[in-house]
Design an enzyme around this catalytic site. Structure first.
Site, PDB file in Angstrom:
ATOM      1  N   ASP A   9      22.873  48.807  33.198  1.00  0.00           N
ATOM      2  CA  ASP A   9      23.937  48.864  32.199  1.00  0.00           C
ATOM      3  C   ASP A   9      24.419  47.448  31.946  1.00  0.00           C
ATOM      4  O   ASP A   9      24.117  46.525  32.712  1.00  0.00           O
ATOM      5  CB  ASP A   9      25.096  49.742  32.689  1.00  0.00           C
ATOM      6  N   SER A  10      25.215  47.315  30.904  1.00  0.00           N
ATOM      7  CA  SER A  10      25.796  46.013  30.568  1.00  0.00           C
ATOM      8  C   SER A  10      26.979  45.701  31.465  1.00  0.00           C
ATOM      9  O   SER A  10      27.870  44.948  31.061  1.00  0.00           O
ATOM     10  CB  SER A  10      26.251  46.012  29.107  1.00  0.00           C
ATOM     11  N   TYR A  41      27.392  44.785  25.453  1.00  0.00           N
ATOM     12  CA  TYR A  41      26.207  44.799  24.583  1.00  0.00           C
ATOM     13  C   TYR A  41      26.566  45.239  23.162  1.00  0.00           C
ATOM     14  O   TYR A  41      25.877  44.916  22.202  1.00  0.00           O
ATOM     15  CB  TYR A  41      25.158  45.767  25.126  1.00  0.00           C
ATOM     16  N   CYS A  72      23.497  52.915  29.373  1.00  0.00           N
ATOM     17  CA  CYS A  72      24.258  52.179  28.367  1.00  0.00           C
ATOM     18  C   CYS A  72      23.940  52.805  27.021  1.00  0.00           C
ATOM     19  O   CYS A  72      22.767  52.854  26.619  1.00  0.00           O
ATOM     20  CB  CYS A  72      23.851  50.707  28.390  1.00  0.00           C
ATOM     21  N   THR A  74      24.614  51.746  24.021  1.00  0.00           N
ATOM     22  CA  THR A  74      24.117  50.763  23.053  1.00  0.00           C
ATOM     23  C   THR A  74      22.662  50.416  23.319  1.00  0.00           C
ATOM     24  O   THR A  74      21.852  50.331  22.385  1.00  0.00           O
ATOM     25  CB  THR A  74      24.978  49.489  23.096  1.00  0.00           C
ATOM     26  N   GLU A 150      35.628  45.574  32.546  1.00  0.00           N
ATOM     27  CA  GLU A 150      34.825  44.616  33.310  1.00  0.00           C
ATOM     28  C   GLU A 150      35.701  43.626  34.082  1.00  0.00           C
ATOM     29  O   GLU A 150      35.270  43.070  35.090  1.00  0.00           O
ATOM     30  CB  GLU A 150      33.885  43.853  32.371  1.00  0.00           C
ATOM     31  N   CYS A 182      30.472  55.602  25.437  1.00  0.00           N
ATOM     32  CA  CYS A 182      30.149  54.409  26.215  1.00  0.00           C
ATOM     33  C   CYS A 182      30.348  54.775  27.674  1.00  0.00           C
ATOM     34  O   CYS A 182      31.350  55.417  28.018  1.00  0.00           O
ATOM     35  CB  CYS A 182      31.071  53.249  25.821  1.00  0.00           C
ATOM     36  N   THR A 183      29.400  54.378  28.525  1.00  0.00           N
ATOM     37  CA  THR A 183      29.490  54.783  29.937  1.00  0.00           C
ATOM     38  C   THR A 183      30.652  54.121  30.662  1.00  0.00           C
ATOM     39  O   THR A 183      31.029  54.560  31.752  1.00  0.00           O
ATOM     40  CB  THR A 183      28.181  54.488  30.684  1.00  0.00           C
ATOM     41  N   HIS A 184      31.243  53.091  30.089  1.00  0.00           N
ATOM     42  CA  HIS A 184      32.453  52.510  30.681  1.00  0.00           C
ATOM     43  C   HIS A 184      33.663  53.440  30.504  1.00  0.00           C
ATOM     44  O   HIS A 184      34.576  53.443  31.327  1.00  0.00           O
ATOM     45  CB  HIS A 184      32.791  51.165  30.015  1.00  0.00           C
TER      46      HIS A 184
END
Length: 260
Positions: A9-10, A41, A72, A74, A150, A182-184
């Site tokens: 993932d980003s 990303y 991710c 994206t 992040e 979004c996985t975040h």
């Protein structure tokens, strides 16, 4: 087969997917790659997303991963077709859960909170056309949210106010389902619940991705044998270890954190 599953993932967001996979497939070893230095990303051009996805894939292949989860949205929407045609290892991708939202909505209005890179992709639009016929899909870019996560600011006032700014217009438009694209974003669910009514459905893809991972492993005879010792999980990041560590907790696993 005891080779590890690879996940990239980003950044730290894909750990939400890792948790579901670890829960559903407790015998599997996992190598997780957090490309936090290049997060997010979602604001990058497609060519850059593809380059980073290739780099991440090849790093995981060097570590003998038997299957790669592109954790991710994206990267999935912009790169997974290329990855699948270029490498022999099976890939599991992620895309916004439009289908379950379309099945659940009673107002026929669904909100999607995602990155620009996901919302502008052809895969996202094709998925919406396929599964959301007769449904109004209200899209909103979650600009700045990945950066806050992040940097460890999941519970901050700044994050809450930004979520409120993005979600309020969708609520005013009458949505009764909110898709986290979004996985975040699953890490923001406690904050989101302070903003939305209690009967609104918040939908993410984590459990579905874990089920698909299990299905592909079974189809290709790649499932790990049962074991008595704990499964091993390695986490690689190119930024601060402490932030990644704060998102990763789990009993009965052996965990190593490595800066690459």
């Amino acid at each position: 087969m005891q080779q590890p599953i690879g996940i990239f993932d980003s950044g730290v967001g894909g750990t939400s997917i890792w948790k579901e996979i670890q829960k559903m497939l407790p015998n599997e070893d996992v190598i997780y790659l957090a490309d936090s230095k290049n997060a997010p990303y979602g604001t990058k051009p497609k060519e850059e997303i593809l380059r980073l996805s290739i780099k991440n894939t090849e790093l995981l292949l060097e570590k003998a991963c038997k299957l790669i989860v592109v954790a991710c949205n994206t990267a999935t929407t912009n790169a997974i077709d290329y990855l699948r045609t270029t490498y022999e290892v099976p890939f599991v991708g992620i895309e916004p859960a439009i289908k379950p939202a379309a099945l659940k909505t009673k107002t026929k209005k669904v909100g999607v909170l995602a990155t620009k890179g996901t919302l502008s992709s052809s895969l996202f639009h094709n998925t919406s056309k396929l599964h959301a016929s007769g449904i109004e899909v209200i899209e909103r870019e979650g600009t700045g949210l990945v950066d806050l996560i992040e940097s460890g600011q999941v519970d901050s006032t700044e994050t809450y106010l930004l979520l409120q700014k993005y979600i309020a217009p969708m609520l005013e438009a009458g949505i009764d389902c909110l898709v986290l694209g979004c996985t975040h974003y699953p890490y923001l669910i406690p904050q989101i619940k302070k903003i939305v009514p209690p009967n609104l459905n918040i939908i993410d893809s984590g459990e579905a991705v874990a089920r698909q991972t299990r299905a592909v492993l079974e189809q290709q005879n790649l499932v790990a044998i049962s074991r008595k010792s704990p499964s091993e999980h390695q986490f690689y990041t190119n930024r601060e270890l402490e932030i990644l560590e704060s998102f990763v907790k789990g009993p009965n696993i052996k965990t190593d954190f490595i800066v690459f």
